[in-house]
Every structure is written in C-alpha cells, then in structure tokens.
Design a protein around this motif. Structure first.
Motif, short mmCIF file in Angstrom:
data_model
loop_
_atom_site.label_atom_id
_atom_site.label_comp_id
_atom_site.label_asym_id
_atom_site.label_seq_id
_atom_site.Cartn_x
_atom_site.Cartn_y
_atom_site.Cartn_z
N LEU A 83 16.70 60.73 39.47
CA LEU A 83 17.46 59.89 40.39
C LEU A 83 17.14 58.40 40.27
CD1 LEU A 83 17.15 62.05 43.64
CD2 LEU A 83 19.18 61.80 42.20
N MET A 84 15.96 58.12 39.78
CA MET A 84 15.50 56.74 39.85
C MET A 84 16.17 55.84 38.81
SD MET A 84 11.74 56.86 38.07
CE MET A 84 11.55 57.06 36.28
N ASP A 85 16.22 54.56 39.16
CA ASP A 85 16.56 53.51 38.20
C ASP A 85 15.27 53.12 37.52
OD1 ASP A 85 17.25 51.28 36.77
OD2 ASP A 85 17.90 50.09 38.49
N ALA A 86 15.15 53.44 36.23
CA ALA A 86 13.90 53.19 35.52
C ALA A 86 13.72 51.73 35.12
CB ALA A 86 13.84 54.08 34.28
N ASP A 87 14.73 50.89 35.39
CA ASP A 87 14.64 49.48 35.03
C ASP A 87 15.07 48.62 36.22
OD1 ASP A 87 14.30 47.16 33.53
OD2 ASP A 87 16.37 47.19 32.80
N PRO A 88 14.34 48.73 37.34
CA PRO A 88 14.72 47.96 38.52
C PRO A 88 14.29 46.50 38.38
CG PRO A 88 12.69 49.12 38.94
CD PRO A 88 13.12 49.53 37.56
N PRO A 89 14.83 45.60 39.21
CA PRO A 89 14.38 44.20 39.18
C PRO A 89 12.94 44.11 39.66
CG PRO A 89 15.83 44.57 41.04
CD PRO A 89 15.88 45.82 40.21
N LEU A 112 13.86 44.47 45.91
CA LEU A 112 13.17 43.84 44.80
C LEU A 112 11.72 44.30 44.81
CD1 LEU A 112 13.30 41.61 42.55
CD2 LEU A 112 12.57 39.99 44.31
N ALA A 113 11.25 44.83 43.69
CA ALA A 113 9.88 45.31 43.60
C ALA A 113 8.94 44.20 43.15
CB ALA A 113 9.80 46.48 42.62
N VAL A 114 7.79 44.13 43.80
CA VAL A 114 6.75 43.18 43.40
C VAL A 114 5.63 43.97 42.73
CG1 VAL A 114 5.09 41.45 44.17
CG2 VAL A 114 7.33 41.63 45.29
N VAL A 115 5.37 43.65 41.48
CA VAL A 115 4.43 44.41 40.66
C VAL A 115 3.43 43.46 40.04
CG1 VAL A 115 4.20 45.92 38.65
CG2 VAL A 115 6.16 46.18 40.18
N GLY A 116 2.16 43.82 40.09
CA GLY A 116 1.11 42.99 39.52
C GLY A 116 1.14 42.98 38.01
N PRO A 117 0.38 42.09 37.38
CA PRO A 117 0.33 42.01 35.91
C PRO A 117 -0.11 43.32 35.25
CG PRO A 117 -0.69 40.08 36.90
CD PRO A 117 -0.45 41.05 38.02
N ASP A 118 -0.89 44.12 35.99
CA ASP A 118 -1.36 45.40 35.44
C ASP A 118 -0.41 46.55 35.73
OD1 ASP A 118 -1.71 45.49 38.15
OD2 ASP A 118 -3.77 46.25 38.11
N GLY A 119 0.77 46.24 36.30
CA GLY A 119 1.75 47.27 36.60
C GLY A 119 1.59 47.91 37.96
N SER A 120 0.58 47.48 38.73
CA SER A 120 0.36 48.07 40.05
C SER A 120 1.45 47.65 41.03
CB SER A 120 -1.01 47.66 40.58
OG SER A 120 -1.11 46.25 40.68
#
Length: 331
Positions: A83-89, A112-120
């Motif tokens: 179901l997921m969008d694997a390439d979200p903003p 809008l997803a906020v993700v750290g440099p390590d992908g967290s």
C-alpha cells in the motif's frame, strides 16, 4: 503497529523558518509486513497528531507512507509494503519551511516526512501545518513585493540599513549620469537658438512639455517596477501601457490647443505645443518601460538606476521632439 517516533534530542536551537517547527511526532507507524486490518485496528483508542498518512518503517528507518484513504479502502490482508508510496517527499531536519512545503505540494502528497541523514524517521508535517506554512510564506511574499522588494527580506533589510558609503556608491553614478544629461540638454537647446530667437514664446513651453513627459514616464516606470517585483512579464502590459501613453498624450494635446490660443492668440504655436506633448508623452511611455526591463534583465536593481536614466533620456527626447516640431511648423 509500532510506537511513534521518538523526537531526536538536540542542544541546537531550531533555525528560523525551519520545517521542524511544524513537525508532528505522534503519528501512526507500522512495519512493512503489517496488514491493512492490523494497521486499521491499531488506530483505535489512540490519539495522534495526524492520521492523514501512516509511516511504514523498518526499525527507525522510513520505508514509505500510506495515505489514509488507501488504507481504508484496502482488503484486510493487504500488506503495508503493497500500500505504501515507497518514494514519498522527504526533507532533512533544518530544511527551509517554504522549500519543504513546496516539495510536498509538487510531489502530490498530503504529508511531508522529516528524516535524518542516517535515514531515521523523525515525524511528519501534516496537511494543516503545511497549509499554514504556505499561507505564511504567501503573506510574507505579498508584503515584500507590494513594497517594491525584488529579492528577499534579507536583501530589503540590507538595502534599508546599508552604510552611508554604500548608499553613495549605489546612487552617485546615476546622478552623475543625470548631470551629464543636463549638459547635453543645454547643448541641445543651444542648437536651436535660431528657432528660439525667431519666436521667444517657444521657451515658455519647454518646462511644461518636459515635465508632462517626465510625469507620464514616472507613472509608467512605477507600474513596471512594481510588476517586475511580482513577476509580471513586460509583454503582458506592453500593448496596454503604450496605448495609455498615446491616449494621455492625445488628451493633453487636445487640452493645450484652446488654452494656448486663448492666451497667445496663435494657432501655430498651439499646434507646436499639442503635437510635441502628444509625441513626447508617447515616447516617454516606451522609454519608461524599456529601461527597467533592461536593467532587470542585466541583473541590476531598477529602483536605483532606471529613474535617473529614464529622466535623462526622456528629457533629451522631449526637447528634441519639441524643437523639431517647432522648426517644421514655425520655420
């Protein structure tokens, strides 16, 4: 369902305009193997900041987002990975809020997803907060542009608070150019000394013709600079503004004829003044449009240079038009 993301502790203050000021951390999170039924049941009896999107994570790493409408319509056994969008903003912490919000809009996502440099995964900026960012930035841009600011608030503040030396450097060259234009105007008038000596009354109308052309040119120039500050193309206003200049010149010419005839009793003199006003006003409109556009294209601020330069050019052309017409009619 897994626990919502834990905010990342930091001693650094938020940057002004940072998207993190709008971050929501109490959001639904699930694993890629969780089914739609499990995720839906996990939303019950819990309070979230937003349920517009469900974050799909493996550990702390974001894999994608599931829109709420897709989750509600899915079969019980459909996996979150399907179901997921694997390439979200996605944006990094500290991202400028306006750029971040437009990234979500252009991607067509509601959150809008906020993700750290390590992908967290840090959290989501929900739709209502994104709308708040866009409205705030819109209001700021409108205020700046209506004030004649062509770049950013920082540039505007710098221009207002710059030192005396910087102010002189920005303005003096254009004023020296104006002084040169005054000398050229005196030389031009001297070239028509014989025409003036034949009818000294021509000298009475020089200031009036020059002033009216400058006044109309200044109006046009102000409209053009304001338009450039909000991104209006010169092509969009070219035809209408030229017609306006011609119409204003015609109105002034018609008004001048009876006034000059009544005071000086000369139709030929009135015709010289009328034709000169008409031509000078039309030419001034074109000059007032061309110079700000040219300076903007060259990367120079039209607010500094186009006024003095336009005045010089308009004055010289107005004088030339006036004496050419006078020589043709009275000579």
């Amino acid at each position: 369902m897994t626990a919502p993301p834990t905010p990342v502790a930091t001693d650094e203050p938020l940057l002004p305009g940072s998207i993190e000021a709008y971050l929501a951390t109490r959001v639904p999170v699930c694993g890629p193997d969780d089914t739609a039924g499990v995720v839906r049941r996990g939303l019950h009896d819990r309070t979230f900041d937003t349920v517009a999107d469900i974050a799909v994570c493996r550990g702390t790493r974001l894999l994608g987002l599931i829109p709420a409408e897709a989750l509600l319509a899915a079969d019980e056994g459909t996996s979150a990975a399907e179901l997921m969008d694997a390439d979200p903003p996605v944006v990094r912490p500290g991202e400028d809020q306006e750029k971040a919000a437009w990234k979500a809009v252009q991607h067509g996502e509601s959150s809008l997803a906020v993700v750290g440099p390590d992908g967290s995964f840090h959290g989501l900026v929900p739709p209502a907060r994104l709308m708040g960012v866009l409205l705030a930035e819109h209001d700021e841009d409108v205020v700046l542009r209506l004030s004649g600011v062509t770049a950013s608030a920082a540039n505007a503040r710098h221009a207002s608070e710059e030192s005396l030396g910087a102010r002189l450097r920005h303005r003096t060259p254009w004023l020296l150019l104006g002084l040169l234009g005054a000398g050229l105007a005196a030389w031009l008038v001297g070239g028509f000394e014989e025409t003036l000596s034949e009818d000294v009354r021509l000298a009475f109308f020089v200031p009036g013709v020059v002033y009216m052309a400058d006044a109309i040119g200044t109006q046009t120039e102000s409209l053009i600079i304001r338009g450039l500050s909000v991104g209006v193309s010169i092509r969009r206003v070219l035809r209408l503004e030229v017609l306006t200049g011609v119409a204003l010149g015609l109105l002034l010419a018609v008004a001048a004829v009876p006034a000059v005839v009544a005071v000086f009793g000369s139709f030929d003199l009135a015709l010289v003044v009328a034709l000169s006003l008409f031509a000078a006003c039309a030419v001034a409109t074109v000059v007032a449009m061309a110079l700000p556009a040219l300076m903007s294209r060259l990367g120079r601020d039209p607010a500094y240079g186009s006024g003095p330069l336009a005045t010089v050019v308009q004055d010289l052309l107005s004088l030339l038009v006036y004496f050419v017409v006078a020589t043709a009619i009275l000579g």
